[in-house]
Scaffold this motif. Sequence first.
Motif, PDB file in Angstrom:
ATOM      1  N   ARG B 106      -1.631  -3.722   7.880  1.00 35.35           N
ATOM      2  CA  ARG B 106      -0.300  -3.608   7.226  1.00 35.35           C
ATOM      3  C   ARG B 106       0.331  -5.203   6.806  1.00 35.35           C
ATOM      4  NH1 ARG B 106       2.271   0.163  11.807  1.00 35.35           N
ATOM      5  NH2 ARG B 106       1.108   2.104  11.433  1.00 35.35           N
ATOM      6  N   GLY B 107       0.581  -5.404   5.780  1.00 34.53           N
ATOM      7  CA  GLY B 107       1.358  -6.644   5.419  1.00 34.53           C
ATOM      8  C   GLY B 107       0.076  -7.168   4.730  1.00 34.53           C
ATOM      9  N   LYS B 108      -0.866  -7.548   5.365  1.00 31.35           N
ATOM     10  CA  LYS B 108      -2.183  -8.319   4.986  1.00 31.35           C
ATOM     11  C   LYS B 108      -3.065  -7.800   3.977  1.00 31.35           C
ATOM     12  CE  LYS B 108      -5.130 -11.791   6.188  1.00 31.35           C
ATOM     13  NZ  LYS B 108      -5.029 -13.024   6.680  1.00 31.35           N
ATOM     14  N   LYS B 109      -3.288  -6.335   3.949  1.00 26.22           N
ATOM     15  CA  LYS B 109      -4.178  -5.778   3.130  1.00 26.22           C
ATOM     16  C   LYS B 109      -3.277  -4.863   2.271  1.00 26.22           C
ATOM     17  CE  LYS B 109      -8.444  -3.287   2.549  1.00 26.22           C
ATOM     18  NZ  LYS B 109      -8.537  -3.697   1.130  1.00 26.22           N
ATOM     19  N   ILE B 110      -2.282  -4.302   2.981  1.00 34.59           N
ATOM     20  CA  ILE B 110      -1.589  -3.137   2.207  1.00 34.59           C
ATOM     21  C   ILE B 110      -0.397  -3.922   2.106  1.00 34.59           C
ATOM     22  CG2 ILE B 110      -0.769  -1.077   2.033  1.00 34.59           C
ATOM     23  CD1 ILE B 110      -2.991   0.188   3.888  1.00 34.59           C
ATOM     24  N   GLY B 111       0.314  -4.095   1.140  1.00 32.37           N
ATOM     25  CA  GLY B 111       1.564  -4.786   0.735  1.00 32.37           C
ATOM     26  C   GLY B 111       2.517  -3.584   0.523  1.00 32.37           C
ATOM     27  N   PHE B 112       3.877  -3.558   0.766  1.00 29.86           N
ATOM     28  CA  PHE B 112       4.824  -2.548   0.651  1.00 29.86           C
ATOM     29  C   PHE B 112       5.938  -2.782   0.273  1.00 29.86           C
ATOM     30  CE2 PHE B 112       7.230   1.248   1.780  1.00 29.86           C
ATOM     31  CZ  PHE B 112       6.277   2.343   1.856  1.00 29.86           C
TER      32      PHE B 112
END
Lengths: 330, 341
Positions: B106-112
């Motif tokens: 979360r945050g590193k590979k998947i941004g939201f």
Amino acid sequence: MKDFLIRLVWRIFSGILMVLAVASLTFFLVRMMPGDPVNAQYNQLIMQGMTPVQAENQVKVMYGFIPKEPVGQQFVNYILNLLHFDFGQSISYEGVSVSHIIVSAAPWTLVLVFTGLIASFLIGVLAGVIAAIKRSSPFGTSLTVSGSLLHGIPQFVMGLLLAYLFTTLWPLLPFGAPYDSSIDPGFNWPFISSLFSHAVLPVFTYALSSYGGWLLTMKSSVITVLGDDFILASEIRGLKASTRVGYIAHNAILPLFTLFTLSIGFMFGGSVFIENIFDYPGLGNLLLKSIDTRDYPLMSGAFLLITIAVILSNIITDFLYSIVDPRIRR
Amino acid sequence: MTNASSANMENVIEEKNQDMAISARNINVVYSTPTGQIPAVRNVDIDLPKGSITGIIGESGSGKSTLIMAIMNAVTKPGKIESGSVILDGKEDMLKLSTEQQRKIRGKKIGFVFQAAQNSLNPLRRVGQQILDLGRSHDVKDLRALIKYAKELLMRLGLDADRVLASYQHELSGGMRQRVGIMFALVLNADIVFLDESTTALDMLSQASVLEIIRELQKEKKLTIALVSHDIGVIADLSERIEIFYAGEIVEEGKTDDVLANPQHPYTRGLIRAIPKISGDIDSAEPLKGASPDYKTYQQPGCLFYDRCPIRTDECLKKRPDLTHIGKSHKVACFRVGVHD
């Protein structure tokens, strides 16, 4: 920085105005009291065989003004004396100045209540965070219940109960008096350890009966913050648990911060019940005694001290708050 | 029937060949409420091909945000993921990783970028400090480079980077916060980005400019984007694939052009018909009939759209239609495909 200084000066100025306002109120209240204590004192002195001049002087020393003077003049004298930190002389402790009595009583209260306050604040905040995070588990619920329960027990019941348990049932701790009177006061080990063991029960009483309030406030504050969008956001952004706890704690503690600094101000009112039960010669006991003996100069001195302390802590809170919460800054 | 199943087989093979950034299967999310268990997301399969933009559309409460949260394995109470798998890059299953492994993704590979991106910042810390918090949490070695990259992104998003980094949330306007939210999603070079109603709160002009920047960045960095919206215009404009969501299920999916040019599900058709046109009669926009699904809707055994459907038959009340192929990648969940109202 310039804004800051202007604000500081303005706050101190308005603080002094407030203190003067309260002092004036106290002045007129004492004069309006049934039986007019000042006049009564004057008459009493004359009955004790003083000449009117002597009696007048004596009353002036005690209250800071002469009863026969015009009210305006009395008031001016009283305020002028206050500005010199001259609160007059005590009636019950004859010949001793009120400021001296208050200064010698204050340390007892401050050590007792301050330690209790810090202890209850730390326990309460910590337990509040745990109760909020574990709110759906039996442990969290029982923490909350313990908080409300202890919060509901009056200090004097708690004090007597602890005194019964630890001095009578299991005589582990000494009861009454701030230290063992057979030991010479001074900077030596027996005296300090005696002070310490005598302080344990009153401090505990204070901490136990007030941590519930902190717990409940902190719990609701943490729950509010946990529901905030930025906490979810910080989780979705993969922030470390320690960073997230820091975010939560900083945001949740703000409302308690105000309460805490205000209670430091109210600390100067002493803790009447606890000081009374454990026979501590602090401000609470002093206030009680002054009311008991109709010692009006002492009474108004004690009230004035509480006033000044609360107003001062208010000002300090204001400024500290703008440091801990950037939204308040301008 | 045989036709459909052979088409199915073909497509399975085709889908396997294309690299999927995210491949979610059989996702079920249930919310426990006082009125009972509400299936917010039911048996959803969704694929996000690498480097593509997928639009997810549905009305409020249809479960689109919940689906995204389920893909991140971040469904909050009282919601719970009952079953499913979310395969990242054909490798690990997001729903089976340890908490710490999930956190690192979360945050590193998947941004939201949040629906409430306006409030996605800690109000007590400067934006710059929060970027550093993010970097430290993801073990970024060169924090100075991180800040430099953040500034570059902010500038591209049309903001005064130095000012923003030194600001607290309350010192930024709504549109600025939204852009800061986008920067946070991209600053660690995530290659998958979810935009959950991220531009809904903006006025039309800011929305258009933010979407344009997203399109540019997507091309440049080959991002995989899932765009959640209830604005069909935004999705038609940006996305290559579209997923139509209704009451926690996908009712139609396919290439955006195919679906919008030739919508098959009565709900999709209703949505398209409800768009007002710039020219012509304003009354030619036709609102969808009926009320949004509520907890009673989920209890019926038949099609969830039955109550509002203009082409319903008795069959629709007994059984729920499955998502079936009607074209190469066009799928519809309706028994009455081809019937027009």
